[in-house]
Design an enzyme around this catalytic site. Structure first.
Site, PDB file in Angstrom:
ATOM      1  CG  ASN A   7      -1.852   1.146   1.286  1.00 61.94           C
ATOM      2  OD1 ASN A   7      -1.789   2.031   0.418  1.00 61.94           O
ATOM      3  ND2 ASN A   7      -2.731   1.166   2.273  1.00 61.94           N
ATOM      4  CE  LYS A  14      -0.256   2.375   6.632  1.00 60.07           C
ATOM      5  NZ  LYS A  14      -1.542   2.909   6.288  1.00 60.07           N
ATOM      6  NE  ARG A  92      -6.044   1.649  -0.319  1.00 61.59           N
ATOM      7  CZ  ARG A  92      -5.990   2.898   0.099  1.00 61.59           C
ATOM      8  NH1 ARG A  92      -4.857   3.429   0.475  1.00 61.59           N
ATOM      9  NH2 ARG A  92      -7.077   3.625   0.124  1.00 61.59           N
ATOM     10  CG  HIS A 181     -13.650   1.911   3.637  1.00 63.21           C
ATOM     11  ND1 HIS A 181     -14.403   2.836   4.327  1.00 63.21           N
ATOM     12  CD2 HIS A 181     -12.372   2.104   4.023  1.00 63.21           C
ATOM     13  CE1 HIS A 181     -13.619   3.576   5.088  1.00 63.21           C
ATOM     14  NE2 HIS A 181     -12.376   3.162   4.916  1.00 63.21           N
ATOM     15  CG  LEU A 210     -18.759   1.952  11.946  1.00 59.71           C
ATOM     16  CD1 LEU A 210     -19.649   1.928  13.183  1.00 59.71           C
ATOM     17  CD2 LEU A 210     -19.196   3.059  10.997  1.00 59.71           C
ATOM     18  N   GLY A 211     -13.962   2.821  11.064  1.00 62.67           N
ATOM     19  CA  GLY A 211     -12.587   2.971  11.545  1.00 62.67           C
ATOM     20  C   GLY A 211     -12.320   4.461  11.675  1.00 62.67           C
ATOM     21  NE  ARG A 242     -11.027  11.072   5.545  1.00 61.40           N
ATOM     22  CZ  ARG A 242     -10.913   9.786   5.228  1.00 61.40           C
ATOM     23  NH1 ARG A 242     -11.979   9.093   4.872  1.00 61.40           N
ATOM     24  NH2 ARG A 242      -9.743   9.197   5.244  1.00 61.40           N
ATOM     25  NE  ARG A 286      -8.188   2.787  21.242  1.00 68.64           N
ATOM     26  CZ  ARG A 286      -7.271   2.218  20.489  1.00 68.64           C
ATOM     27  NH1 ARG A 286      -6.904   0.989  20.729  1.00 68.64           N
ATOM     28  NH2 ARG A 286      -6.701   2.861  19.492  1.00 68.64           N
ATOM     29  N   GLY A 332     -12.008  -0.727  13.155  1.00 67.43           N
ATOM     30  CA  GLY A 332     -11.554  -0.618  14.550  1.00 67.43           C
ATOM     31  C   GLY A 332     -12.690  -0.349  15.530  1.00 67.43           C
ATOM     32  CD  GLU A 335     -12.525  -5.505  13.062  1.00 62.31           C
ATOM     33  OE1 GLU A 335     -11.522  -5.775  13.732  1.00 62.31           O
ATOM     34  OE2 GLU A 335     -12.479  -5.259  11.846  1.00 62.31           O
ATOM     35  CG  ASN A 336     -11.726  -3.521  18.546  1.00 63.65           C
ATOM     36  OD1 ASN A 336     -11.549  -4.681  18.894  1.00 63.65           O
ATOM     37  ND2 ASN A 336     -11.111  -2.976  17.527  1.00 63.65           N
ATOM     38  CD  GLU A 386      -9.467  -2.277   4.123  1.00 59.02           C
ATOM     39  OE1 GLU A 386      -9.850  -1.459   3.298  1.00 59.02           O
ATOM     40  OE2 GLU A 386      -9.138  -1.959   5.284  1.00 59.02           O
TER      41      GLU A 386
HETATM   42  P1  ADP Z   1      -8.178   3.043  10.070  1.00 61.28           P
HETATM   43  O1  ADP Z   1      -9.310   3.670   9.345  1.00 61.28           O
HETATM   44  O2  ADP Z   1      -7.060   3.995  10.359  1.00 61.28           O
HETATM   45  O3  ADP Z   1      -7.730   1.704   9.523  1.00 61.28           O
HETATM   46  P2  ADP Z   1      -9.125   1.444  12.303  1.00 61.28           P
HETATM   47  O4  ADP Z   1     -10.048   0.573  11.548  1.00 61.28           O
HETATM   48  O5  ADP Z   1      -7.889   0.859  12.868  1.00 61.28           O
HETATM   49  O6  ADP Z   1      -8.776   2.769  11.523  1.00 61.28           O
HETATM   50  O7  ADP Z   1      -9.988   2.078  13.524  1.00 61.28           O
HETATM   51  C1  ADP Z   1      -9.439   3.018  14.370  1.00 61.28           C
HETATM   52  C2  ADP Z   1     -10.508   3.407  15.383  1.00 61.28           C
HETATM   53  O8  ADP Z   1     -10.884   2.240  16.120  1.00 61.28           O
HETATM   54  C3  ADP Z   1     -10.047   4.444  16.396  1.00 61.28           C
HETATM   55  O9  ADP Z   1     -11.052   5.432  16.568  1.00 61.28           O
HETATM   56  C4  ADP Z   1      -9.942   3.636  17.665  1.00 61.28           C
HETATM   57  O10 ADP Z   1     -10.224   4.401  18.780  1.00 61.28           O
HETATM   58  C5  ADP Z   1     -11.023   2.607  17.459  1.00 61.28           C
HETATM   59  N1  ADP Z   1     -10.831   1.489  18.387  1.00 61.28           N
HETATM   60  C6  ADP Z   1      -9.858   0.561  18.395  1.00 61.28           C
HETATM   61  N2  ADP Z   1     -10.001  -0.268  19.480  1.00 61.28           N
HETATM   62  C7  ADP Z   1     -11.083   0.168  20.154  1.00 61.28           C
HETATM   63  C8  ADP Z   1     -11.757  -0.248  21.351  1.00 61.28           C
HETATM   64  N3  ADP Z   1     -11.323  -1.286  22.063  1.00 61.28           N
HETATM   65  N4  ADP Z   1     -12.853   0.436  21.737  1.00 61.28           N
HETATM   66  C9  ADP Z   1     -13.300   1.479  21.032  1.00 61.28           C
HETATM   67  N5  ADP Z   1     -12.726   1.926  19.906  1.00 61.28           N
HETATM   68  C10 ADP Z   1     -11.630   1.286  19.467  1.00 61.28           C
END
Ligand code: ADP
Length: 400
Positions: A7, A14, A92, A181, A210-211, A242, A286, A332, A335-336, A386
């Protein structure tokens, strides 16, 4: 068989080396940064958990690629003995315009078309081309592929992708919704269907990636029929920095009041807004969740706005598809963040969505169902990957 996934950005590369087979594995990954600046650097990690970092001059992408290949073949921290073990390279590519509906083997004709799309992605496509040229320089006989962020969305009908602008602007500049995406949306939808034992061709799916960047896609019977990012990745839901959807009149008003040039306005909507700009706390979900827990009102409002905007897209895409069978949360945050998932997915009973708050809190980055067992609409969290999609497409294109 080893596939190198690249990438390439304007000042960074990367990379991941994946061993492909029944259970693909990441052998090594890393990043070269500060290409073209006074001193560049490489950070590399292999599958034995060894880390290697170095600072050195990296005047251009060819030198950057050589640095990557040196790290991969190094006796200490490398993972292959010779470059012959790299059987293909997948790139990519941010923008394939209207040319590419799927991943392709790179040929001179493909390069010319990617060049034609540089206007549409001026920060990304030229950098990807530099990476392709550099790779060809260093490993001229290894087949290379291009995997586009946009290609999955080329199935959208014109009623989704056209903007209400004078038609001549579409004809002249190809201004329309492209969406991004795509690799992730396609991957998580297919993976979820595989886990559920469903045929994607029968189902209506809404995927929420949602990242830091974020987009939502309506996938009807396997095809993307609408997506929230548009001509650029600024449109759609609220993101880390954004704006997402915004009244165009508000932007013009801000530009006038703050005397912003076009490039300043571009930087403003891409880098200074979203959850970071609004909260004045952080773009990191977070941090926002931590502050909200402590009672910080701005953080609470930021989370409320974020969830509200995602919810609106889910509702509108269910409307567009006349229903939904599955909602997938990925990226991110998807998933989290059990907090955001709960805020978005509760009170959707009108759609047949029965969210399971207990299942929701018990997982971390695993593929799981978080709807109640009697929910008409399934909800899943799926880990996106990805690089793996790029490697899989590359294997398919090169080896059939
Ligand atoms: P990118 O678009 O840069 O690839 P990612 O998919 O890695 O981004 O997502 C980054 C986001 O995910 C950040 O806002 C981060 O705070 C959030 N995130 C990662 N782990 C957690 C968590 N455990 N709880 C809440 N948000 C999280």
């Amino acid at each position: 068989m080893n596939v190198l996934v690249l990438n390439c950005g304007s000042s960074s590369i990367k990379y991941q080396l994946l061993e492909m087979g029944e259970n693909p594995e990441v052998r090594a990954k890393g990043i070269v940064e500060r290409i073209g600046l006074k001193m560049g650097c490489l950070a590399h990690k292999n599958d034995r958990n060894q880390k290697y970092e170095t600072e050195t001059e990296v005047p251009n992408h060819t030198v950057g690629i050589k640095l990557v290949l040196e790290a991969l073949t190094n006796k200490e921290h490398g993972v292959i003995e010779s470059l012959d073990e790299i059987k293909a390279v997948g790139h990519r590519v941010a923008h394939g315009g209207e040319f590419f509906t799927q991943s392709v083997l790179i040929t001179d004709e493909v390069i010319a078309k990617i060049k034609d799309c540089c206007d549409l992605a001026p920060l990304h496509n030229p950098a990807h081309l530099l990476g392709m040229y550099a790779m060809k320089d260093v490993l001229p006989t290894v087949p290379q592929t291009a995997v586009f962020d946009t290609s999955f969305h080329q199935s959208m009908p014109a009623s989704s992708y056209m903007y209400p602008l004078p038609y001549s602007l579409y004809e002249q500049y190809k201004i329309r919704r492209y969406g991004f995406h795509g690799t992730s949306h396609k991957f998580v939808a297919e993976k979820a269907c595989k886990i559920l034992g469903w045929d994607i061709k029968d189902k209506k799916i809404i995927t929420c990636h949602l990242g830091n960047g974020a987009s939502i896609t309506a996938i009807k019977y396997g095809d993307s029929v609408d997506t929230s990012m548009g001509f650029t990745p600024v449109e759609g839901v609220m993101m880390g920095t954004r704006t997402g959807d915004l009244d165009l009149g508000a932007l013009l008003f801000i530009m006038e009041k703050e005397k912003l040039s076009i490039s300043q306005a571009n930087s403003f909507i891409n880098k200074e807004c979203g959850t970071n700009g609004f909260s004045e706390i952080s773009s990191d979900m977070r941090d926002l969740q931590d502050e909200a827990k402590k009672g910080n009102e701005r953080a609470i409002l930021t989370l409320d706005m974020y969830a509200h905007r995602v919810k609106k897209y889910i509702g509108s895409y269910a409307a567009v598809m006349n229903g939904v069978d599955l909602i997938v949360m990925t990226g991110g945050i998807g998933e989290n963040s059990d907090v955001i998932r709960k805020m978005v997915l509760t009170d959707m009973n009108y759609l047949g969505v029965e969210f399971d708050a207990v299942k929701n809190t018990d997982l971390r980055g695993t593929d799981a169902t978080i709807s109640k067992s009697d929910s008409k609409v399934k909800i899943m969290t799926i880990t996106t990957d990805e690089e793996l999609v790029i490697a899989m497409d590359t294997v398919k294109l090169v080896f059939g």
